[in-house]
Design an enzyme around this catalytic site. Structure first.
Site, short mmCIF file in Angstrom:
data_model
loop_
_atom_site.label_atom_id
_atom_site.label_comp_id
_atom_site.label_asym_id
_atom_site.label_seq_id
_atom_site.Cartn_x
_atom_site.Cartn_y
_atom_site.Cartn_z
N GLY A 161 -6.33 3.57 7.34
CA GLY A 161 -6.48 2.15 7.67
C GLY A 161 -5.20 1.37 7.48
O GLY A 161 -4.31 1.77 6.75
N CYS A 162 -5.11 0.24 8.17
CA CYS A 162 -3.93 -0.63 8.04
C CYS A 162 -4.11 -1.66 6.93
O CYS A 162 -3.18 -2.38 6.59
CB CYS A 162 -3.67 -1.36 9.35
SG CYS A 162 -2.83 -0.35 10.56
N ILE A 163 -5.32 -1.80 6.43
CA ILE A 163 -5.56 -2.85 5.44
C ILE A 163 -5.77 -2.24 4.06
O ILE A 163 -6.61 -1.38 3.90
CB ILE A 163 -6.81 -3.68 5.80
CG1 ILE A 163 -6.72 -4.18 7.23
CG2 ILE A 163 -6.99 -4.83 4.83
CD1 ILE A 163 -5.59 -5.15 7.52
N MET B 272 0.83 -1.21 0.00
CA MET B 272 0.00 0.00 0.00
C MET B 272 0.86 1.26 0.00
O MET B 272 0.44 2.31 -0.45
CB MET B 272 -0.93 0.02 1.22
CG MET B 272 -2.04 -1.01 1.15
SD MET B 272 -3.42 -0.63 2.25
CE MET B 272 -2.65 -0.31 3.79
#
Lengths: 156, 105
Positions: free
Chosen positions: B103-105, A33
């Site tokens: 968010g972490c996801i 990410m």
């Protein structure tokens, strides 16, 4: 001294419990990410997380897990591990944390590599067919180090 | 915090370079931010993600995660990483003028 950005991580998952598997998955996905190159290596019991017969059934360790704050003897009761796992899965679903199969698919789609450790594959008498379709390869420890060169290695 | 000029307009940005006021944003600014992040050609799919991001932020008050983008924007996770190689949710949020996803996801 300015901080150098992390460009590559190689994350090893060696434990087959739910709490052993998720942190590595979250770290690998989180790296992607952020645009960081990531590879996941599964070894020993961690390999259950990419084994088609087991990866839908990864459980919390109910015994020998002081973090659960329940007496060890209670943890021994049949079905306790399943019960705790189901509660934990519900909590995680609420937090938008995907189940392991979906998470692995997401991570593979993000471009991260998913590898199995050759020594463990031989030890457990496994074949490529035993693993999820997203598996990038079965590799030796030497190949792992080559792949990890120049980056950070995280062992979980 | 500081001001930065994008497409001829002074825009307030935070320390990570994200636009502070969602209403300051327009498509020209998006193109300028994208170019600054090595995305010189925004195609229809980029815009689909950017517009979805703004819509979702306006509805929920929260920047969607990669997982939510993959499920709801009509662009798959694989394509998201091809469109925004340096981290889809973060970069798309930056270009869309919404806050950095937490968010972490």
């Amino acid at each position: 001294m300015s901080k150098e950005a992390i460009e590559r991580v190689s994350i090893i998952i060696s434990k087959g419990s739910l709490e052993g598997v998720y942190p590595g998955l979250i770290m690998a996905n989180g790296a992607r990410m952020e645009g960081i190159e990531a590879n996941l290596f599964f070894t020993f019991f961690g390999m259950d997380a990419i084994n088609k017969s087991h990866y839908e059934n990864i459980k919390v360790a109910a015994v020998g897990n002081p973090g659960l704050h329940i007496p060890t003897l209670l943890g021994c009761i049949p079905g306790m591990s399943a019960l705790i796992t189901s509660q934990m899965n519900k909590t995680m679903a609420k937090l938008d944390i995907p189940p392991i199969p979906e998470f692995l698919e997401m991570i593979a789609d993000s471009g991260a590599g998913i590898y199995a450790c050759q020594a463990t594959v031989e030890m457990f008498k496994l074949k490529k067919e035993n693993f999820i379709s997203q598996l990038s390869g079965i590799i030796t420890v030497g190949e792992f180090y080559q792949m990890a060169a120049g980056g950070q290695i995280v062992f979980t | 915090m500081g001001l930065k000029e994008y497409a001829g307009k002074q825009i307030e940005i935070d320390d990570d370079g994200f636009v502070v006021n969602v209403s300051d944003w327009n498509e020209e600014i998006a193109k300028a931010i994208a170019a600054e992040n090595s995305l010189t050609n925004l195609n229809a799919q980029h815009w689909q993600v950017i517009n979805f991001m703004r819509k979702k932020f306006t509805e929920d008050g929260d920047t969607p995660s990669v997982r939510a983008l993959g499920k709801l924007s009509g662009v798959s996770i694989k394509e998201l990483y091809e469109l925004f190689p340096k981290g889809p949710a973060k970069l798309a949020a930056k270009i869309a003028g919404v806050p950095k996803p937490r968010g972490c996801i």
